[in-house]
Design a protein around this motif. Structure first.
Motif, short mmCIF file in Angstrom:
data_model
loop_
_atom_site.label_atom_id
_atom_site.label_comp_id
_atom_site.label_asym_id
_atom_site.label_seq_id
_atom_site.Cartn_x
_atom_site.Cartn_y
_atom_site.Cartn_z
N PHE A 289 3.62 14.28 3.35
CA PHE A 289 2.66 14.40 2.43
C PHE A 289 1.15 14.52 2.88
O PHE A 289 0.32 14.11 2.10
N ARG A 290 1.00 14.52 4.15
CA ARG A 290 -0.02 14.19 4.92
C ARG A 290 -1.25 15.18 4.55
O ARG A 290 -2.54 14.81 4.28
N TYR A 291 -1.08 16.44 4.24
CA TYR A 291 -2.21 17.34 3.82
C TYR A 291 -2.48 17.10 2.13
O TYR A 291 -3.49 17.49 1.91
N GLU A 292 -1.68 16.64 1.56
CA GLU A 292 -1.72 16.37 0.05
C GLU A 292 -2.58 15.01 0.11
O GLU A 292 -3.58 14.95 -0.70
N LEU A 293 -2.36 14.27 0.75
CA LEU A 293 -3.28 13.17 1.05
C LEU A 293 -4.52 13.63 1.60
O LEU A 293 -5.70 12.85 1.16
N LEU A 294 -4.62 14.39 2.68
CA LEU A 294 -5.92 14.72 3.05
C LEU A 294 -6.88 15.15 2.12
O LEU A 294 -8.14 14.81 2.11
N HIS A 295 -6.62 15.76 0.91
CA HIS A 295 -7.25 16.43 -0.02
C HIS A 295 -7.99 15.07 -0.99
O HIS A 295 -8.99 15.32 -1.50
N LYS A 296 -7.23 13.80 -0.93
CA LYS A 296 -7.75 12.79 -1.41
C LYS A 296 -8.47 11.74 -0.55
O LYS A 296 -8.95 10.74 -1.23
N MET B 50 0.82 -1.24 0.09
CA MET B 50 -0.16 0.02 0.09
C MET B 50 0.96 1.04 0.03
O MET B 50 0.49 2.31 -0.65
N PHE B 51 1.85 1.20 0.64
CA PHE B 51 3.02 2.37 0.64
C PHE B 51 3.47 2.71 -0.73
O PHE B 51 3.25 3.76 -1.28
N ILE B 52 3.88 1.67 -1.32
CA ILE B 52 4.18 1.75 -2.81
C ILE B 52 3.06 2.29 -3.63
O ILE B 52 3.29 3.26 -4.68
N LYS B 53 2.03 1.56 -3.49
CA LYS B 53 0.63 2.24 -4.30
C LYS B 53 0.41 3.60 -4.04
O LYS B 53 0.16 4.32 -4.85
N ILE B 54 0.48 4.18 -2.80
CA ILE B 54 0.21 5.33 -2.44
C ILE B 54 1.09 6.49 -3.09
O ILE B 54 0.55 7.31 -3.72
N LEU B 55 2.33 6.04 -2.80
CA LEU B 55 3.30 6.92 -3.62
C LEU B 55 3.22 7.06 -4.91
O LEU B 55 3.10 8.25 -5.57
N GLU C 181 0.37 6.00 -7.05
CA GLU C 181 -0.95 6.01 -7.51
C GLU C 181 -1.43 7.47 -6.87
O GLU C 181 -2.47 8.27 -7.75
N GLN C 182 -1.19 7.85 -5.91
CA GLN C 182 -1.84 9.31 -5.30
C GLN C 182 -1.11 10.23 -5.23
O GLN C 182 -1.57 11.36 -5.35
#
Lengths: 342, 351
Positions: free
Chosen positions: B152-159, B40-45, B47-48
């Motif tokens: 990247f917690r705030y970038e992820l927050l938007h997603k 999931m870590f690799i996917k998040i980096l 894909e997200q």
């Protein structure tokens, strides 16, 4: 303005030295950055070991100040330099003072307890410093937790900011041990049903009647002394403080819950002391207090000719030691100025 | 509790975290305990966050557990780590991410050793060259995987599709963060927020809507502590450490524990299971056990990935109560992908 000596710092060392130098016939200007005189002693309530009012010391010193002594309050030094045999001091009021000599009596600052992160000062509501407790005593404030309750169990942590390799302060601040004893007794007097604990490495009761005070604290007031340094403090859901400490006499770890934790904060060089070390290229002791030219023979002399030091600007001292040091500095400056005149 | 005091400390423990182009060093034990986390870590980096991350099949263990158990010599450990760096150099990367907190602590310790003792660095170069013919350069940026998610917690927050908020009551969930000891306790300035009040996971909880629980035994070891667990006779210590933490956090009605260390995650999960069976004790909100997730699993869950594809069924404490609180829909029948479900003890069979 021209003068014989500028005394920087209006604490007890500066006040004592200013008066004595003036009485010896020298022209003195005393500079104090705050709008009041007295330094840290003015903030204290009672003094160890005899419960004397700290304010009586300040009153005595102020009462004996010469009428025509020049005192500049709320005055900060913005620059100081040496040219030939004179010093030129610039202030925040755009004054320039030319002086033959300088006495640095800039004292100490209380150790910033935030730096001992593991004790939770500034984070946990009921962790306070010894200076804050003294301020409560002085202003007759009730001793209450943040939750508004009388604390039933209070811990005093010795050597906070002193004798601590982790924060690079290896020196002893000298007065904290006996201050903890004094404050623990005062807590027991004000809150007779409370339990008080002192957590110490070793107790440095070096002064006259200090040991007696320590004995009295146990025999009369039931203060408990535990030899061991705290590893951490944390907060419970109801705002109490859980501490972890090793009792090194019993050789076992302890976990105790306190209602209030008092950190016995030591002395660090004041911002003014550090400023003058930089501006005057003064030598310091391992980056801390101002170094004397010779600790035994020339305690008030510095590496810069014409600059002298008195009080806690050179090392942690008690009030008694500070007075003795200030008087010693007066003699040194008197000799210096007299030899210049000759 | 004064949050301003913590913020003051956090501000003095910030570290450089590279923005892109990472070489990823996996963890030995995480891949066995909860393999979905690293994927999931690799996917998040990728894909997200649209980042470049290289997952190298040639890497080996860092020797961390062997090193801390004194069965691998420091010289061997340094040579193994030098080889990992050589692989990174060969792949054309400068930024090294450790999946494992023990590895992160060990890599940091080795680099510090080389910095302070250049003769040791020269010896390591010699050992690596003689044994593999390789040379190496120290990474420009070494971080733990949780540092990246923090950055990247705030970038992820938007997603995010979900937040750490109870979807029915609107209240923040009570979340405990547990940081692996080797993340910052050895070198406080190498961890986001320092060692006493780490911010690396607290920052995620804050940003994603939860309420961080600061309980008295927050700093205490999770119970893994190599010598407590690897030596069979000491395992009682391991359990008692974990139990001390669970009892300490119980009054806060905790909804979730998140961790950034393989051992912590495993033991905080496993020993709750043992406590439930052996002592009939449950420590979480609503008299249930507390789900324990890794930071990547949490991020993936809130981003909307399927809980079972994240691998949350690999944890021994059921995660369904958490999913229900957040409002995440899931298919109970797909939890084990059609395989025979494990036998769940009665006390934990509340899903």
């Amino acid at each position: 303005m021209k003068t014989d000596v500028v005394v920087i710092g209006g604490g007890i060392a500066g006040l004592e030295a200013s008066t004595a130098l003036h009485n010896l016939g020298h022209h003195v200007i005393l500079i104090e950055k705050k709008d009041i005189l007295g330094g840290h002693v003015a903030l204290w309530d009672k003094l160890f070991p005899n419960n004397k009012n700290a304010s009586s010391i300040i009153h005595y010193l102020k009462d004996h100040l010469p009428q025509n002594l020049t005192i500049l309050l709320s005055t900060e030094i913005t620059n100081i330099s040496k040219r030939n045999n004179s010093f030129f001091i610039e202030t925040n009021f755009h004054q320039t003072i030319e002086t033959k000599s300088v006495l640095v009596a800039t004292g100490y600052d209380v150790f910033n307890a935030h730096l001992k992160e593991e004790y939770g000062y500034g984070i946990y509501d009921n962790v306070i410093t010894s200076a804050e407790l003294e301020e409560m005593f002085k202003n007759n404030k009730p001793i209450l937790t943040k939750q508004g309750k009388e604390p039933s169990r209070i811990g005093f942590v010795h050597c906070v900011g002193s004798r601590d390799r982790k924060i690079n302060n290896l020196y002893c601040s000298k007065v904290c041990c006996v201050t903890a004893v004094k404050q623990a007794i005062e807590i027991r007097q004000k809150l007779p049903f409370s339990e008080t604990y002192c957590f110490y490495m070793d107790l440095r009761m070096y002064g006259l009647n200090f040991e007696e005070l320590y004995n009295e604290s146990q025999e009369k007031y039931g203060v408990t002394f535990i030899r061991g340094r705290l590893s951490e403090a944390s907060e419970t859901i109801d705002g109490k403080i859980i501490i972890k400490v090793e009792d090194t006499l019993l050789g076992r770890p302890l976990k105790m819950t306190m209602d209030m934790l008092v950190l016995m904060v030591g002395m660090v060089p004041s911002a003014g002391t550090s400023f003058l070390i930089n501006k005057l290229d003064l030598l310091s002791n391992n980056g801390h207090f101002i170094a004397s030219s010779d600790e035994h023979l020339l305690a008030n002399y510095t590496n810069v000719n014409g600059v002298f030091v008195a009080g806690t600007a050179s090392s942690p001292k008690s009030i008694d030691d500070t007075f003795a040091d200030a008087r010693s500095a007066v003699l040194a400056i008197h000799q210096y100025l007299t030899s210049q005149k000759m | 509790m004064k949050i301003e005091g913590k913020k003051q400390i956090w501000s003095s423990y910030q570290k450089e975290i590279a923005n892109d182009n990472y070489y990823y060093a996996r963890s030995c034990i995480r891949q066995n305990f909860f393999p979905g986390a690293e994927n999931m870590f690799i996917k998040i980096l990728r894909e997200q966050l649209n980042k470049n991350i290289f997952d190298d099949e040639r890497q080996t263990t860092c020797t961390g557990i062997g090193y801390h158990s004194s069965i691998v010599l420091p010289e061997t450990t340094m040579t193994v780590i030098a080889r990992q760096f050589s692989l990174m150099n060969e792949a054309g990367y400068d930024n090294f991410i450790c999946s494992c907190v023990t590895s992160f602590g060990l890599y940091t310790e080795v680099i510090e050793t080389w910095t302070h003792f250049p003769e040791t660095l020269e010896k390591t170069k010699e050992y690596l060259y003689k044994s593999t013919g390789r040379t190496f350069q120290i990474p420009q940026n070494l971080v733990h995987a949780s540092d990246i998610i923090y950055k990247f917690r705030y970038e992820l927050l938007h997603k995010l599709k979900y937040k750490l908020i109870h979807h029915k009551t609107g209240k923040p969930l009570n979340v405990v963060e547990h940081i692996g000891c080797h993340y910052a306790k050895i070198f406080p300035h190498k961890g986001v927020g320092g060692a006493e009040y780490p911010h690396v996971l607290a920052g995620l909880i804050e940003a994603w809507g939860g309420n961080m629980v600061d309980y008295p035994e927050r700093r205490h070891c999770c119970g893994f502590g190599f010598r407590q667990y690897l030596i069979k006779a000491n395992r009682g210590y391991s359990y008692s450490h974990s139990l001390k933490k669970f009892e300490s956090m119980q009054p806060y009605e905790v909804d979730l524990i998140i961790t950034n260390c393989p051992g912590c995650n495993y033991f905080l999960d496993r020993w709750q299971y043992v406590a439930a069976i052996e002592e009939k004790k449950l420590f979480g909100a609503e008299n249930k056990a507390i789900p324990v997730l890794t930071f990547e699993e949490l991020a993936a869950l809130l981003l909307g990935y399927d809980p079972w594809k994240i691998g949350l069924q690999m944890h021994q404490i059921p995660v369904e109560p958490l999913l229900d609180k957040i409002g995440i829909t899931y298919n109970k029948k797909e939890k084990y992908f059609g395989t025979k479900p494990p036998q769940i003890p009665e006390i934990l069979n509340y899903c």
